[in-house]
Design an enzyme around this catalytic site. Structure first.
Site, PDB file in Angstrom:
ATOM      1  N   SER A 328       0.834  -1.161  -0.023  1.00 23.14           N
ATOM      2  CA  SER A 328      -0.048   0.221  -0.012  1.00 23.14           C
ATOM      3  C   SER A 328       0.911   1.141   0.171  1.00 23.14           C
ATOM      4  O   SER A 328       0.557   2.191  -0.809  1.00 23.14           O
ATOM      5  CB  SER A 328      -0.936  -0.067   1.176  1.00 23.14           C
ATOM      6  OG  SER A 328      -1.803  -0.973   1.124  1.00 23.14           O
ATOM      7  N   ARG A 332       1.536   4.399  -3.059  1.00 25.86           N
ATOM      8  CA  ARG A 332       1.438   5.604  -2.687  1.00 25.86           C
ATOM      9  C   ARG A 332       2.579   6.420  -2.795  1.00 25.86           C
ATOM     10  O   ARG A 332       2.530   7.820  -3.320  1.00 25.86           O
ATOM     11  CB  ARG A 332       0.801   5.909  -1.271  1.00 25.86           C
ATOM     12  CG  ARG A 332      -0.560   5.467  -1.428  1.00 25.86           C
ATOM     13  CD  ARG A 332      -0.946   4.896   0.055  1.00 25.86           C
ATOM     14  NE  ARG A 332      -2.557   4.710   0.318  1.00 25.86           N
ATOM     15  CZ  ARG A 332      -3.183   3.500   0.106  1.00 25.86           C
ATOM     16  NH1 ARG A 332      -2.574   2.451  -0.426  1.00 25.86           N
ATOM     17  NH2 ARG A 332      -4.379   3.445   0.352  1.00 25.86           N
ATOM     18  N   SER A 473     -13.673   0.999   2.964  1.00 24.34           N
ATOM     19  CA  SER A 473     -12.703   0.748   2.052  1.00 24.34           C
ATOM     20  C   SER A 473     -11.605   1.778   2.000  1.00 24.34           C
ATOM     21  O   SER A 473     -12.044   2.827   1.543  1.00 24.34           O
ATOM     22  CB  SER A 473     -13.196   0.572   0.754  1.00 24.34           C
ATOM     23  OG  SER A 473     -12.383   0.462  -0.404  1.00 24.34           O
ATOM     24  N   GLN A 475      -9.332   1.804  -0.392  1.00 19.36           N
ATOM     25  CA  GLN A 475      -9.161   2.175  -1.397  1.00 19.36           C
ATOM     26  C   GLN A 475     -10.053   3.453  -2.148  1.00 19.36           C
ATOM     27  O   GLN A 475      -9.614   4.211  -2.456  1.00 19.36           O
ATOM     28  CB  GLN A 475      -9.417   0.885  -2.428  1.00 19.36           C
ATOM     29  CG  GLN A 475      -8.183  -0.032  -2.075  1.00 19.36           C
ATOM     30  CD  GLN A 475      -8.289  -1.219  -2.948  1.00 19.36           C
ATOM     31  OE1 GLN A 475      -9.155  -1.529  -3.678  1.00 19.36           O
ATOM     32  NE2 GLN A 475      -7.171  -2.360  -2.846  1.00 19.36           N
ATOM     33  N   ASP A 621      -6.801  -8.028   4.670  1.00 24.84           N
ATOM     34  CA  ASP A 621      -6.001  -8.891   3.714  1.00 24.84           C
ATOM     35  C   ASP A 621      -5.168 -10.287   4.454  1.00 24.84           C
ATOM     36  O   ASP A 621      -4.606 -11.129   3.913  1.00 24.84           O
ATOM     37  CB  ASP A 621      -4.764  -8.211   3.155  1.00 24.84           C
ATOM     38  CG  ASP A 621      -5.250  -6.934   2.231  1.00 24.84           C
ATOM     39  OD1 ASP A 621      -6.314  -7.282   1.656  1.00 24.84           O
ATOM     40  OD2 ASP A 621      -4.635  -6.051   2.175  1.00 24.84           O
ATOM     41  N   LYS A 648     -12.190  -9.753  -3.286  1.00 22.98           N
ATOM     42  CA  LYS A 648     -10.722  -9.405  -3.294  1.00 22.98           C
ATOM     43  C   LYS A 648     -10.265 -10.284  -4.605  1.00 22.98           C
ATOM     44  O   LYS A 648     -11.027 -10.330  -5.629  1.00 22.98           O
ATOM     45  CB  LYS A 648     -10.154 -10.046  -2.147  1.00 22.98           C
ATOM     46  CG  LYS A 648     -10.695  -9.032  -0.871  1.00 22.98           C
ATOM     47  CD  LYS A 648     -10.020  -7.679  -0.776  1.00 22.98           C
ATOM     48  CE  LYS A 648     -10.324  -6.607   0.257  1.00 22.98           C
ATOM     49  NZ  LYS A 648     -10.207  -5.520  -0.037  1.00 22.98           N
ATOM     50  N   ARG A 693      -2.428 -14.155  -1.902  1.00 25.61           N
ATOM     51  CA  ARG A 693      -2.755 -14.581  -0.391  1.00 25.61           C
ATOM     52  C   ARG A 693      -3.195 -15.973  -0.223  1.00 25.61           C
ATOM     53  O   ARG A 693      -2.883 -16.606   0.938  1.00 25.61           O
ATOM     54  CB  ARG A 693      -3.392 -13.631   0.223  1.00 25.61           C
ATOM     55  CG  ARG A 693      -2.812 -12.134   0.061  1.00 25.61           C
ATOM     56  CD  ARG A 693      -3.213 -11.102   1.073  1.00 25.61           C
ATOM     57  NE  ARG A 693      -3.002  -9.858   0.619  1.00 25.61           N
ATOM     58  CZ  ARG A 693      -1.712  -9.209   0.598  1.00 25.61           C
ATOM     59  NH1 ARG A 693      -0.457  -9.883   1.337  1.00 25.61           N
ATOM     60  NH2 ARG A 693      -1.678  -7.852   0.326  1.00 25.61           N
TER      61      ARG A 693
END
Ligand code: S3P
Length: 739
Positions: A328, A332, A473, A475, A621, A648, A693
């Site tokens: 993440s 960014r 979320s 996102q 996650d 996901k 995952r």
């Protein structure tokens, strides 16, 4: 590759040189032809061909070669197409097939039209993409086409049986056959083959004309030799090709000359930004091609690779490791670094496919990015309004974070963009970002059901909104905050439960104020970002696999270094501790506004719990691997309020339940969660559905399984944790990678 029955009785090669001779030799060796006959203007070449076993018979006239042939291959120089076809036509027997091997398809077709009055259905233009700077029948090589491509450019009325036979002939020679439109073929070849040959001839000639040419050539080492190897090719042949593909070559040559002029001006002006921009983009494009050429495509991972993990039962979990950088934060860091004024240096960047796709997207939008080099990336920010239109659609691979954050960031740009992804990403819901962005005035089109690709129309003036997110979320929140930077007014996003706040922290770190008031994050449009330094901590989501691994393996003692401990991400620690795990945090500190620390985990017996719903977004996650912990825990573990897991990279509730069932573990699946009772784990074969995952979670399960576990479809582990296998081996897990 030998055939039971030859598919071609008589194969005639008109123009027996390197290309025609190699085809004759390869088709014969494969048993695809019963009889091969060659013709060449120079009869001694064909006689040599018979002596060398390249063809069975030598023809002294075109008539003798063609009259009994079932397939006639025209392998003459491109400028001799018309005269050869004129000689061939009267002698072609009925039902014969005509094909060629020329580098320019447009001029073969015009010669066919001129001679036959139309393009008959028995004609299939072809072009093997293989060759050598050697020429003549002596150089004929039966392996020349193995693992090479052959392009066929059939027309609408080309007969299917004719096309299939020509295709099979090349495949029997070991080639992969592709089909293309004629014009497209000539444009592609002008760019990828004809232009490089022209430049190589030109460069060598320029240097040879210099007075000190002896000196230059004496000291010309690797680079010169590699770059100009093709200047040793047949001059007459290339002269003919350049003239035959005149239009397409002039087009690409025009573009290349402009770019070369631009480089010249940049060097005159000592313009480092432009120079580094060209070189870093070129280098990454070259690396990308190298991967494609070696079959390990960076795009379309799921379709092109079938990586399998073979896990032996048992193993240990001991030692000290630092897992891969936070995904993440890595995304960014590139996004905000690119939009900042000044240079941003990043350390610890995750070189996984998801964050690399983000990096590539900004390069395509004109941002100079150096690296990554062992986690170090230098971003030459272009300022909040400095992005340029990318040359084509932006491919984001497997990355939902990429697509959702980009949609916000691009909604307020002056140019149009299209966002695409792999099979898994193309099935994920994007309406959750498109709908609020449309409320802000964005123009976004998606596929049915709000699925990618997303087409974003630029030039819209966005307006701030006050948005209540229907789901927790990060996102969606981040997408709207990024769009808010380009909107008039104050954008406010309210979240139903706390979600990861890396966007807010990093924006503040770059000097762009984001306010937080309870559940509301807000920012005003129109400010700017100032570049800085970013230290990306290790990803707690990747650390989670090893935390569970150590918790369930008797005797385990593991130290995970420099892990990000942002409180919006530590649900996995809270949940595992509540289950009885032995986790100690050491060396706590802060880097670039993000809390970090070392995590020490030792084996401890676990017990089942009802996972608190407020922890769900904070561990979103980590559930696949927490399900493995739940199987090992005494009693029953219940998860509720987790319907987000169904959208996901895969439906993580169902896919985990299916995989566990394969290993003899029965679970109770619910719409918003799962109930897992303590159980033994048997061996077996499970499918990860391309979800990184899921793959890594079942790898962890093998530590306490009774027999080996085979996990299919694991290529996407590279999206978030490229060195997972290496670290798993290092701590004592028994993992073997197959394909
Ligand atoms: C992410 C947010 C989470 C998480 C994803 C990364 C982010 O998704 O699952 O892996 O970087 O913002 P949601 O915010 O959609 O839950």
């Amino acid at each position: 590759m030998s055939q039971a029955q030859p598919r071609i009785q008589t194969l005639a090669i008109i123009g027996l040189g390197l290309i025609g001779g190699s085809l004759a030799k390869a088709a014969k060796r494969a048993g695809f032809t019963a009889h091969t006959i060659g013709y060449s203007l120079n009869f001694s070449e064909v006689k040599l061909g018979v002596e060398l076993g390249v063809v069975d018979a030598a023809a002294s006239t075109v008539e003798a070669a063609v009259k009994n042939a079932d397939v006639v291959v025209v392998a003459v120089p491109v400028k001799a197409f018309e005269s050869s076809l004129l000689e061939i036509k009267p002698h072609l027997k009925s039902g014969a097939i005509l094909t060629d091997v020329g580098s320019v398809k447009g001029c073969f077709l015009s010669a066919v039209k001129k001679v036959f009055g139309e393009v008959p259905g028995f004609v299939v233009p072809g072009h093997p993409i293989a060759g050598s700077e050697k020429s003549g029948v002596v150089a004929a090589d039966a392996n020349l086409y193995r693992h090479h491509k052959v392009i066929l450019t059939p027309l609408e009325h080309t007969s299917n049986s004719v096309l299939n036979l020509v295709r099979e002939m090349w495949e029997a020679c070991g080639a992969t056959v592709l089909e293309m439109e004629v014009d497209h073929h000539d444009e592609v070849l002008a760019a990828t083959s004809h232009l490089p040959h022209l430049i190589a001839f030109s460069l060598v000639d320029t240097l040879a004309g210099e007075e000190e040419n002896q000196e230059i050539f004496r000291y010309a080492a690797g680079g010169f030799r590699d770059f100009t190897r093709i200047a040793a090719s047949d001059p007459v042949m290339w002269h003919d090709i350049f003239l035959a593909n005149h239009d397409a070559l002039l087009n690409v040559l025009g573009r290349f000359s402009q770019d070369l002029d631009m480089l010249k001006r940049a060097i005159e002006a000592k313009d480092s930004q432009t120079l580094l921009g060209v070189f870093t983009r070129a280098r990454s494009a070259r690396e990308h091609f190298t991967k494609i050429l070696s079959g390990q495509s960076y795009t379309n991972t799921m379709n092109t690779k079938n990586v399998i993990f073979k896990m032996k039962a048992g193993g240990a979990v001991n030692g000290v490791i630092r897992v891969a950088g936070d995904k993440s934060i890595s995304h960014r860091s590139i996004m905000l670094g690119a939009l900042a004024d000044g240079i941003t240096d990043v350390e610890g960047f995750l070189e996984g496919e998801d964050s690399l796709a983000t990096l590539q997207a900004f390069r395509d939008m004109g941002v100079v990015i150096e690296g990554p080099d062992e986690g170090r990336v230098r971003i030459h920010g272009v300022g909040i309004n400095g992005l340029k239109a990318p040359p084509g659609p932006i491919y984001l691979g497997n990355s939902g974070t990429g697509m959702r954050l980009f949609s916000g960031l691009l909604a307020g740009q002056a140019f149009d963009t299209e966002l695409t992804g792999d099979e898994s990403l193309s099935a994920r819901p994007m309406e959750r970002v498109a709908a609020p962005l449309r409320l802000m005035g964005a123009n976004i089109e998606s596929n049915e059901g709000g699925r990618p690709p997303l087409k974003i129309k630029g030039g819209q003036q966005l307006k701030a909104i006050d948005y209540n997110m229907p789901m927790a979320s990060a996102q969606v929140k981040s997408c709207l905050l990024l769009a808010g930077m380009y909107a008039e007014g104050e954008t406010r996003v309210t979240e139903p439960a706390p979600t990861r706040d890396h966007t807010e922290r990093m924006l503040n770190g770059f000097g762009y104020t984001v306010k937080r008031d309870g559940a509301v994050a807000s920012l005003k449009g129109g400010s700017s970002l100032t570049a800085g330094k970013i230290d990306v901590p290790a990803d707690i989501s990747s650390a989670a696999f090893f935390m569970v691994a150590a918790s369930i393996t008797p005797g385990a003692d593991l130290l995970l270094q420099h892990v990000g401990l942002n409180p919006t991400r530590t649900g996995v620690i809270n949940i595992l501790r509540e289950m009885g795990a032995n986790i100690v945090i050491e060396n706590e500190g802060e880097v670039g506004g993000e809390p970090v620390g070392n995590i020490r985990i030792k084996y401890a017996p676990l017990k089942g719990i009802h996972i608190p719903e407020d922890q769900v977004p904070l561990a979103i996650d980590e559930f696949p691997v927490l399900f493995i912990a739940a199987v090992c825990a005494e009693g029953e573990t219940v998860l509720t309020g987790a319907e987000e897991l169904r959208v996901k990279e895969s439906d993580r509730i169902q896919v985990m339940a299916d995989g566990l069932a394969q290993l003899g573990v029965r679970t109770e699946v619910r719409p918003d969660g799962i109930v897992i009772k303590h159980s033994k784990i048997q061996g077996g074969v499970v499918h990860s559905h391309g979800d990184h995952r899921i793959a890594m979670s079942f790898a962890v399960a093998s530590l306490i399984a009774e027999d080996s576990i085979t996990i299919k479809d694991c290529a996407n582990v590279a999206t978030s944790f490229p060195n997972f296998v290496e670290l798993a081996e290092q701590v004592g897990m028994n993992i073997e990678v197959g394909a």
